[in-house]
Design a protein around this motif. Structure first.
Motif, PDB file in Angstrom:
ATOM      1  N   SER A 159      22.623  47.740   2.004  1.00 34.27           N
ATOM      2  CA  SER A 159      21.560  48.498   1.343  1.00 34.27           C
ATOM      3  C   SER A 159      20.781  47.566   0.423  1.00 34.27           C
ATOM      4  CB  SER A 159      22.153  49.657   0.536  1.00 34.27           C
ATOM      5  OG  SER A 159      21.135  50.278  -0.231  1.00 34.27           O
ATOM      6  N   LEU A 160      19.494  47.448   0.667  1.00 37.79           N
ATOM      7  CA  LEU A 160      18.671  46.570  -0.162  1.00 37.79           C
ATOM      8  C   LEU A 160      18.497  47.126  -1.571  1.00 37.79           C
ATOM      9  CD1 LEU A 160      16.000  45.515   2.487  1.00 37.79           C
ATOM     10  CD2 LEU A 160      17.965  44.208   1.664  1.00 37.79           C
ATOM     11  N   LYS A 161      18.776  48.396  -1.745  1.00 38.94           N
ATOM     12  CA  LYS A 161      18.725  48.986  -3.086  1.00 38.94           C
ATOM     13  C   LYS A 161      19.800  48.380  -3.984  1.00 38.94           C
ATOM     14  CE  LYS A 161      18.040  53.400  -3.548  1.00 38.94           C
ATOM     15  NZ  LYS A 161      18.202  54.869  -3.418  1.00 38.94           N
ATOM     16  N   ASP A 162      20.900  47.920  -3.373  1.00 37.76           N
ATOM     17  CA  ASP A 162      21.971  47.296  -4.152  1.00 37.76           C
ATOM     18  C   ASP A 162      21.532  45.973  -4.772  1.00 37.76           C
ATOM     19  OD1 ASP A 162      23.595  49.404  -3.462  1.00 37.76           O
ATOM     20  OD2 ASP A 162      24.630  48.337  -1.854  1.00 37.76           O
ATOM     21  N   TYR A 163      20.425  45.428  -4.277  1.00 41.25           N
ATOM     22  CA  TYR A 163      19.901  44.165  -4.799  1.00 41.25           C
ATOM     23  C   TYR A 163      18.691  44.404  -5.702  1.00 41.25           C
ATOM     24  CZ  TYR A 163      22.969  41.989  -1.391  1.00 41.25           C
ATOM     25  OH  TYR A 163      24.076  41.609  -0.675  1.00 41.25           O
TER      26      TYR A 163
ATOM     27  N   LEU B 160      10.443  44.552  -1.521  1.00 44.06           N
ATOM     28  CA  LEU B 160      11.227  44.972  -0.356  1.00 44.06           C
ATOM     29  C   LEU B 160      10.615  44.413   0.926  1.00 44.06           C
ATOM     30  CD1 LEU B 160      13.542  46.816   0.719  1.00 44.06           C
ATOM     31  CD2 LEU B 160      11.839  48.635   0.890  1.00 44.06           C
ATOM     32  N   LYS B 161       9.312  44.495   1.014  1.00 46.13           N
ATOM     33  CA  LYS B 161       8.611  43.994   2.200  1.00 46.13           C
ATOM     34  C   LYS B 161       8.806  42.490   2.360  1.00 46.13           C
ATOM     35  CE  LYS B 161       4.038  44.103   4.384  1.00 46.13           C
ATOM     36  NZ  LYS B 161       2.625  44.552   4.226  1.00 46.13           N
TER      37      LYS B 161
ATOM     38  N   TYR C 119      15.814  48.100   9.090  1.00 46.07           N
ATOM     39  CA  TYR C 119      15.268  49.456   9.207  1.00 46.07           C
ATOM     40  C   TYR C 119      15.275  50.127   7.838  1.00 46.07           C
ATOM     41  CZ  TYR C 119      14.724  54.275  10.910  1.00 46.07           C
ATOM     42  OH  TYR C 119      14.276  55.554  11.130  1.00 46.07           O
ATOM     43  N   GLY C 120      14.123  50.657   7.442  1.00 45.48           N
ATOM     44  CA  GLY C 120      14.049  51.329   6.147  1.00 45.48           C
ATOM     45  C   GLY C 120      14.422  50.379   5.025  1.00 45.48           C
ATOM     46  N   LYS C 121      15.359  50.787   4.194  1.00 46.46           N
ATOM     47  CA  LYS C 121      15.840  49.942   3.098  1.00 46.46           C
ATOM     48  C   LYS C 121      17.223  49.383   3.399  1.00 46.46           C
ATOM     49  CE  LYS C 121      13.205  51.953  -0.706  1.00 46.46           C
ATOM     50  NZ  LYS C 121      13.265  52.580  -2.050  1.00 46.46           N
ATOM     51  N   THR C 122      17.493  49.190   4.680  1.00 45.41           N
ATOM     52  CA  THR C 122      18.797  48.653   5.069  1.00 45.41           C
ATOM     53  C   THR C 122      18.642  47.515   6.067  1.00 45.41           C
ATOM     54  OG1 THR C 122      19.051  50.224   6.907  1.00 45.41           O
ATOM     55  CG2 THR C 122      19.946  50.884   4.760  1.00 45.41           C
ATOM     56  N   ILE C 123      19.634  46.641   6.058  1.00 46.34           N
ATOM     57  CA  ILE C 123      19.775  45.613   7.088  1.00 46.34           C
ATOM     58  C   ILE C 123      21.178  45.792   7.650  1.00 46.34           C
ATOM     59  CG2 ILE C 123      19.864  43.145   7.596  1.00 46.34           C
ATOM     60  CD1 ILE C 123      17.948  42.741   5.224  1.00 46.34           C
ATOM     61  N   SER C 124      21.261  46.055   8.941  1.00 47.58           N
ATOM     62  CA  SER C 124      22.551  46.356   9.559  1.00 47.58           C
ATOM     63  C   SER C 124      22.937  45.272  10.552  1.00 47.58           C
ATOM     64  CB  SER C 124      22.496  47.716  10.259  1.00 47.58           C
ATOM     65  OG  SER C 124      22.128  48.726   9.342  1.00 47.58           O
TER      66      SER C 124
ATOM     67  N   LEU D  34      22.438  35.531   1.636  1.00 45.38           N
ATOM     68  CA  LEU D  34      21.848  34.294   1.105  1.00 45.38           C
ATOM     69  C   LEU D  34      20.327  34.337   1.190  1.00 45.38           C
ATOM     70  CD1 LEU D  34      24.341  31.662   2.573  1.00 45.38           C
ATOM     71  CD2 LEU D  34      24.006  32.201   0.149  1.00 45.38           C
ATOM     72  N   LEU D  35      19.805  34.852   2.295  1.00 48.17           N
ATOM     73  CA  LEU D  35      18.351  34.966   2.437  1.00 48.17           C
ATOM     74  C   LEU D  35      17.785  35.977   1.441  1.00 48.17           C
ATOM     75  CD1 LEU D  35      17.830  34.900   6.316  1.00 48.17           C
ATOM     76  CD2 LEU D  35      17.351  33.074   4.677  1.00 48.17           C
ATOM     77  N   ILE D  36      18.494  37.081   1.263  1.00 53.33           N
ATOM     78  CA  ILE D  36      18.036  38.112   0.323  1.00 53.33           C
ATOM     79  C   ILE D  36      17.922  37.544  -1.091  1.00 53.33           C
ATOM     80  CG2 ILE D  36      18.690  40.275  -0.828  1.00 53.33           C
ATOM     81  CD1 ILE D  36      19.937  41.164   1.827  1.00 53.33           C
TER      82      ILE D  36
END
Length: 206
Positions: free
Chosen positions: A115-119, A127-128, A156-161, A178-180
Protein backbone atom coordinates in the motif's frame (compact mmCIF):
# COMPACT_ATOMS: atom_id res chain seq x y z
CA UNK A 1 -21.18 -20.31 14.78
CA UNK A 2 -17.60 -19.11 14.58
CA UNK A 3 -17.10 -15.67 13.08
CA UNK A 4 -13.87 -14.37 11.62
CA UNK A 5 -13.05 -11.01 10.08
CA UNK A 6 -11.38 -10.66 6.73
CA UNK A 7 -10.07 -7.59 4.97
CA UNK A 8 -11.56 -6.72 1.60
CA UNK A 9 -10.40 -4.20 -0.96
CA UNK A 10 -12.61 -1.40 -2.16
CA UNK A 11 -11.94 1.08 -4.95
CA UNK A 12 -13.99 4.24 -4.51
CA UNK A 13 -13.53 7.57 -6.30
CA UNK A 14 -10.02 6.58 -7.35
CA UNK A 15 -9.05 5.53 -3.84
CA UNK A 16 -8.16 2.13 -2.48
CA UNK A 17 -9.67 1.55 0.93
CA UNK A 18 -9.43 -1.42 3.24
CA UNK A 19 -12.74 -2.55 4.71
CA UNK A 20 -13.40 -5.32 7.16
CA UNK A 21 -15.82 -8.01 6.02
CA UNK A 22 -17.09 -10.87 8.11
CA UNK A 23 -16.58 -14.48 7.10
CA UNK A 24 -18.42 -17.35 8.65
CA UNK A 25 -17.82 -21.03 9.13
CA UNK A 26 -20.75 -23.28 9.91
CA UNK A 27 -19.86 -26.92 10.46
CA UNK A 28 -18.46 -28.09 7.10
CA UNK A 29 -18.93 -25.00 4.93
CA UNK A 30 -16.77 -21.88 4.89
CA UNK A 31 -17.27 -18.55 3.17
CA UNK A 32 -15.41 -15.31 2.53
CA UNK A 33 -16.70 -11.99 1.25
CA UNK A 34 -14.20 -9.84 -0.65
CA UNK A 35 -14.96 -6.32 -1.85
CA UNK A 36 -13.29 -5.61 -5.19
CA UNK A 37 -13.19 -2.57 -7.50
CA UNK A 38 -16.24 -2.54 -9.75
CA UNK A 39 -14.10 -2.19 -12.88
CA UNK A 40 -12.53 -5.59 -12.08
CA UNK A 41 -15.80 -7.52 -11.84
CA UNK A 42 -16.02 -8.19 -15.58
CA UNK A 43 -12.42 -9.44 -15.53
CA UNK A 44 -13.23 -11.87 -12.71
CA UNK A 45 -16.28 -13.22 -14.51
CA UNK A 46 -14.69 -13.44 -17.96
CA UNK A 47 -16.33 -13.80 -21.36
CA UNK A 48 -19.66 -15.60 -20.91
CA UNK A 49 -18.64 -16.42 -17.34
CA UNK A 50 -15.71 -18.61 -18.44
CA UNK A 51 -13.13 -17.49 -15.84
CA UNK A 52 -15.61 -17.56 -12.96
CA UNK A 53 -16.72 -21.08 -13.89
CA UNK A 54 -13.14 -22.36 -14.13
CA UNK A 55 -12.39 -21.05 -10.65
CA UNK A 56 -15.57 -22.62 -9.29
CA UNK A 57 -14.71 -25.96 -10.89
CA UNK A 58 -11.19 -25.95 -9.44
CA UNK A 59 -12.21 -25.09 -5.90
CA UNK A 60 -15.59 -26.87 -5.82
CA UNK A 61 -16.89 -23.56 -4.52
CA UNK A 62 -19.66 -21.12 -5.35
CA UNK A 63 -18.77 -17.59 -6.44
CA UNK A 64 -21.54 -15.02 -6.07
CA UNK A 65 -20.94 -11.54 -7.45
CA UNK A 66 -22.85 -8.41 -6.47
CA UNK A 67 -22.02 -6.12 -9.39
CA UNK A 68 -23.72 -3.14 -7.75
CA UNK A 69 -21.71 -3.19 -4.52
CA UNK A 70 -18.58 -4.96 -5.75
CA UNK A 71 -18.99 -7.76 -3.21
CA UNK A 72 -17.74 -11.23 -4.14
CA UNK A 73 -18.80 -14.06 -1.84
CA UNK A 74 -17.16 -17.47 -2.12
CA UNK A 75 -18.45 -20.55 -0.30
CA UNK A 76 -17.25 -24.13 -0.16
CA UNK A 77 -16.24 -27.07 2.01
CA UNK A 78 -12.53 -27.30 1.16
CA UNK A 79 -10.91 -24.67 3.39
CA UNK A 80 -7.50 -24.88 1.70
CA UNK A 81 -8.85 -24.46 -1.83
CA UNK A 82 -11.18 -21.71 -0.67
CA UNK A 83 -8.26 -19.76 0.80
CA UNK A 84 -6.36 -20.12 -2.50
CA UNK A 85 -9.45 -18.97 -4.39
CA UNK A 86 -9.68 -15.90 -2.17
CA UNK A 87 -6.07 -15.00 -3.01
CA UNK A 88 -6.79 -15.39 -6.74
CA UNK A 89 -9.75 -13.01 -6.47
CA UNK A 90 -7.65 -10.50 -4.51
CA UNK A 91 -5.01 -10.65 -7.26
CA UNK A 92 -7.60 -10.00 -9.97
CA UNK A 93 -8.91 -7.11 -7.87
CA UNK A 94 -5.40 -5.62 -7.80
CA UNK A 95 -5.04 -5.62 -11.58
CA UNK A 96 -3.67 -9.06 -12.53
CA UNK A 97 -5.19 -11.02 -15.39
CA UNK A 98 -7.04 -14.23 -14.44
CA UNK A 99 -4.31 -16.32 -16.10
CA UNK A 100 -1.59 -14.78 -13.91
CA UNK A 101 -3.80 -14.77 -10.81
CA UNK A 102 -4.48 -18.50 -11.17
CA UNK A 103 -0.80 -19.18 -10.44
CA UNK A 104 -1.79 -18.65 -6.81
CA UNK A 105 -3.53 -22.01 -6.95
CA UNK A 106 -0.03 -23.53 -6.88
CA UNK A 107 1.29 -24.25 -3.36
CA UNK A 108 4.54 -22.24 -3.55
CA UNK A 109 3.04 -19.03 -4.94
CA UNK A 110 1.98 -15.97 -2.98
CA UNK A 111 0.56 -12.47 -3.40
CA UNK A 112 2.15 -9.42 -1.77
CA UNK A 113 0.23 -6.12 -1.79
CA UNK A 114 2.17 -2.95 -1.02
CA UNK A 115 0.00 0.00 0.00
CA UNK A 116 1.54 3.28 -1.09
CA UNK A 117 -0.42 4.99 1.66
CA UNK A 118 1.97 3.32 4.12
CA UNK A 119 4.72 5.49 2.62
CA UNK A 120 2.77 8.70 3.14
CA UNK A 121 1.93 9.01 -0.54
CA UNK A 122 -1.50 10.60 -0.26
CA UNK A 123 -0.62 13.54 -2.50
CA UNK A 124 -1.81 12.83 -6.03
CA UNK A 125 1.29 14.20 -7.77
CA UNK A 126 3.71 12.35 -5.49
CA UNK A 127 1.74 9.15 -5.94
CA UNK A 128 1.87 9.54 -9.70
CA UNK A 129 5.65 10.11 -9.65
CA UNK A 130 6.34 7.06 -7.49
CA UNK A 131 4.14 4.81 -9.62
CA UNK A 132 5.95 6.10 -12.70
CA UNK A 133 9.32 5.22 -11.11
CA UNK A 134 8.21 1.65 -10.44
CA UNK A 135 6.80 1.24 -13.94
CA UNK A 136 9.67 3.03 -15.68
CA UNK A 137 9.86 4.45 -19.19
CA UNK A 138 7.63 2.31 -21.41
CA UNK A 139 7.42 -0.21 -18.57
CA UNK A 140 11.17 -0.90 -18.47
CA UNK A 141 11.62 -0.84 -14.67
CA UNK A 142 8.72 -3.17 -14.03
CA UNK A 143 9.84 -5.57 -16.77
CA UNK A 144 13.41 -5.59 -15.45
CA UNK A 145 12.35 -6.44 -11.89
CA UNK A 146 9.96 -9.09 -13.20
CA UNK A 147 12.71 -10.57 -15.36
CA UNK A 148 15.30 -10.66 -12.58
CA UNK A 149 12.91 -12.18 -10.03
CA UNK A 150 10.53 -14.28 -12.11
CA UNK A 151 7.53 -12.46 -10.64
CA UNK A 152 4.60 -10.47 -12.02
CA UNK A 153 3.97 -6.90 -10.84
CA UNK A 154 0.74 -4.90 -11.04
CA UNK A 155 0.50 -1.17 -10.35
CA UNK A 156 -3.13 -0.37 -9.61
CA UNK A 157 -4.78 2.43 -7.66
CA UNK A 158 -2.70 3.13 -4.56
CA UNK A 159 -1.15 -0.32 -4.48
CA UNK A 160 1.72 -2.20 -6.06
CA UNK A 161 1.19 -5.95 -6.02
CA UNK A 162 3.68 -8.74 -6.61
CA UNK A 163 2.81 -12.33 -7.50
CA UNK A 164 5.22 -15.23 -7.73
CA UNK A 165 7.08 -17.89 -5.79
CA UNK A 166 7.65 -16.94 -2.16
CA UNK A 167 11.42 -16.29 -2.25
CA UNK A 168 11.19 -14.37 -5.52
CA UNK A 169 8.39 -12.19 -4.19
CA UNK A 170 10.60 -11.21 -1.25
CA UNK A 171 13.34 -9.96 -3.58
CA UNK A 172 10.88 -8.13 -5.83
CA UNK A 173 9.19 -6.48 -2.85
CA UNK A 174 12.51 -5.16 -1.58
CA UNK A 175 13.38 -3.83 -5.04
CA UNK A 176 10.04 -2.02 -5.30
CA UNK A 177 10.48 -0.57 -1.80
CA UNK A 178 13.92 0.75 -2.76
CA UNK A 179 12.44 2.50 -5.80
CA UNK A 180 9.60 3.93 -3.71
CA UNK A 181 12.07 5.41 -1.23
CA UNK A 182 14.21 7.00 -3.94
CA UNK A 183 16.99 4.55 -4.85
CA UNK A 184 18.40 4.80 -8.37
CA UNK A 185 17.15 2.23 -10.86
CA UNK A 186 20.68 1.04 -11.67
CA UNK A 187 21.39 0.51 -7.95
CA UNK A 188 18.24 -1.57 -7.55
CA UNK A 189 19.00 -3.71 -10.60
CA UNK A 190 22.54 -4.37 -9.35
CA UNK A 191 21.21 -5.34 -5.93
CA UNK A 192 18.83 -7.82 -7.53
CA UNK A 193 21.57 -9.31 -9.69
CA UNK A 194 23.80 -9.71 -6.61
CA UNK A 195 21.00 -11.42 -4.69
CA UNK A 196 20.35 -13.74 -7.61
CA UNK A 197 24.03 -14.77 -7.73
CA UNK A 198 24.13 -15.34 -3.96
CA UNK A 199 20.97 -17.43 -4.09
CA UNK A 200 22.35 -19.63 -6.87
CA UNK A 201 25.64 -20.03 -4.97
CA UNK A 202 23.75 -21.08 -1.83
CA UNK A 203 21.81 -23.65 -3.85
CA UNK A 204 25.09 -25.13 -5.08
CA UNK A 205 26.41 -25.20 -1.53
CA UNK A 206 29.26 -22.69 -1.83
Amino acid sequence: MVKEQEEGLKEKKGRTQVNRKETSATQEEYSYTIKIPKDRIAVLIGVKGKDKKELEDYSSARIEVDSTEGDVTISGKDAVKLYALREVIKAIARGFSPDIARLLLKPDYMLEIISLKDYGLDNRNRLKRVKARVIGTKGKARRTIEGLTGTSISVYGKTISILGECTDVGYAKRAVELLITGSMHATVYKWLEDQKRKYKADERGF
